[in-house]
Motif scaffolding. Structure first.
Motif, mmCIF file in Angstrom:
data_model
loop_
_atom_site.group_PDB
_atom_site.id
_atom_site.type_symbol
_atom_site.label_atom_id
_atom_site.label_comp_id
_atom_site.label_asym_id
_atom_site.label_seq_id
_atom_site.Cartn_x
_atom_site.Cartn_y
_atom_site.Cartn_z
ATOM 1 N N LEU A 17 11.344 -15.039 5.450
ATOM 2 C CA LEU A 17 11.499 -14.933 3.971
ATOM 3 C C LEU A 17 10.269 -14.071 3.436
ATOM 4 O O LEU A 17 10.055 -13.925 2.112
ATOM 5 N N MET A 18 9.255 -13.794 4.293
ATOM 6 C CA MET A 18 8.110 -13.075 3.902
ATOM 7 C C MET A 18 8.108 -11.628 3.040
ATOM 8 O O MET A 18 7.462 -11.590 2.044
ATOM 9 N N PRO A 19 9.257 -10.898 3.091
ATOM 10 C CA PRO A 19 9.418 -9.869 2.248
ATOM 11 C C PRO A 19 9.704 -10.409 0.661
ATOM 12 O O PRO A 19 9.299 -9.659 -0.246
ATOM 13 N N PHE A 20 10.588 -11.463 0.675
ATOM 14 C CA PHE A 20 10.537 -12.141 -0.497
ATOM 15 C C PHE A 20 9.407 -12.684 -1.230
ATOM 16 O O PHE A 20 9.046 -12.573 -2.461
ATOM 17 N N ILE A 36 6.450 -11.554 -0.772
ATOM 18 C CA ILE A 36 5.556 -10.521 -1.068
ATOM 19 C C ILE A 36 6.097 -9.629 -2.400
ATOM 20 O O ILE A 36 5.386 -9.342 -3.376
ATOM 21 N N TRP A 37 7.520 -9.804 -2.326
ATOM 22 C CA TRP A 37 8.045 -9.374 -3.626
ATOM 23 C C TRP A 37 7.881 -9.937 -4.855
ATOM 24 O O TRP A 37 7.643 -9.757 -5.797
ATOM 25 N N CYS A 92 4.752 -6.012 6.530
ATOM 26 C CA CYS A 92 4.541 -7.098 5.308
ATOM 27 C C CYS A 92 2.967 -7.042 4.992
ATOM 28 O O CYS A 92 2.524 -7.112 3.761
ATOM 29 N N THR A 93 2.164 -6.885 5.932
ATOM 30 C CA THR A 93 0.663 -7.028 5.678
ATOM 31 C C THR A 93 0.411 -5.873 4.958
ATOM 32 O O THR A 93 -0.418 -5.827 3.754
ATOM 33 N N GLY A 94 0.938 -4.618 5.152
ATOM 34 C CA GLY A 94 0.853 -3.209 4.509
ATOM 35 C C GLY A 94 1.132 -3.635 3.163
ATOM 36 O O GLY A 94 0.430 -2.940 2.115
ATOM 37 N N VAL A 125 -0.405 -4.122 -2.739
ATOM 38 C CA VAL A 125 -0.005 -4.823 -3.973
ATOM 39 C C VAL A 125 -1.507 -5.032 -4.432
ATOM 40 O O VAL A 125 -1.814 -5.125 -5.683
ATOM 41 N N LEU A 126 -2.150 -5.889 -3.566
ATOM 42 C CA LEU A 126 -3.594 -6.433 -3.938
ATOM 43 C C LEU A 126 -4.614 -5.230 -4.484
ATOM 44 O O LEU A 126 -4.991 -5.685 -5.862
#
Lengths: 147, 121
Positions: free
Chosen positions: A48-51, A53-54, B110-112, B117-118
């Motif tokens: 669920l990591m993309p969620f 970060i969203w 995801c890290t990128g 965002v940060l």
């Protein structure tokens, strides 16, 4: 080697390779349950990591995106109603809490071998599971607007 | 010949053993401390948590740097954890290899995104 010794050796279950189906056949004492759930909660957060970060993105980027973030849970998003997204968030809350609290237990056990006994393992596992479920219930009630 | 038993056994090597174990623990401590910092910000606030307060937590330079370290720590931590899971439960090596590649792509992506965002805040 006598015949009886050979037959006894044959009957012993062997666990040479853990694989996914054999997980279902295990007994799950509390300590192994806490450990298994530590893995499951970690895997849930991985997928669920993309969620996650969203949520970080929309909640923090601007006032407008913040409203979008809130609307996803109050109104809905991608054809799913808001409460479905709240359920996903609740799953993440459980996963994060369990991973955090069980992780502290593992770190403690890594650094304090002298405390590690069968009883210590069972008792702290019970505390981890109970504390996690309690906090999840408290935060979940807040999430669904019960107080 | 390398010794694979006893106190002199080989526990280090390419992507194996002590280094992964230790980096998972060190990153775990970093992630836990960050969690406490963020929760500490939120818990001592009275009234509803709006955008200003939430974004304000990540507005200072030291918090941006800390969050950056946390995002990189998470990359390492999650890689070691998922690799452990795949090594334990995914037996056909070809499929395990595919899962490892997937995890790397997934995590680097995801890290990128998280770093983007940060730092645009």
């Amino acid at each position: 080697m006598s015949e009886s010794a050979a037959s006894t050796a044959k009957k012993r279950p062997e666990f040479r390779n853990i694989d996914f189906p054999s997980l279902l056949g295990y007994r799950w004492p509390l300590a192994s349950l806490a450990s298994g759930m530590h893995r499951v909660s970690g895997a849930i957060m991985f997928f669920l990591m993309p969620f996650i970060i969203w949520m970080f993105d929309t909640s923090i980027s601007s006032e407008i995106s913040f409203l979008k973030f809130k609307a996803a849970f109050n109104v809905g998003m991608l054809g799913l109603p808001g409460f479905m997204w709240k359920l996903v968030a609740l799953g993440l809350i459980w996963a994060a809490l369990h991973h955090f609290i069980a992780g502290l237990r593992h770190l403690w056990m890594d650094t304090h071998h002298e405390h590690v006994t069968k009883d210590f393992g069972r008792q702290t596992a019970a505390i981890v599971i109970a504390l996690t479920l309690t906090l999840t219930a408290v935060l979940g009630a807040k999430l669904f607007g019960l107080y | 010949m390398s010794v694979n038993y006893g106190s002199h056994r080989t526990v280090v090597g390419a992507h194996y053993g002590m280094r992964d174990w230790l980096s998972q623990r060190v990153t775990a401590v970093i992630l836990a401390l960050f969690t406490l910092v963020v929760i500490g910000h939120l818990i001592f606030v009275k009234g509803p948590i709006g955008y200003e307060l939430w974004a304000g937590i990540f507005a200072t330079q030291w918090m941006k740097v800390l969050t950056f370290v946390v995002i990189v720590s998470m990359l390492v931590h999650v890689w070691v954890g998922m690799r452990n899971i795949f090594m334990d439960y995914v037996k056909p090596y070809a499929f395990r290899f595919v899962m490892h590649v997937f995890a790397i792509v997934w995590l680097v992506g995801c890290t990128g995104w998280a770093i983007q965002v940060l730092w645009r805040l």
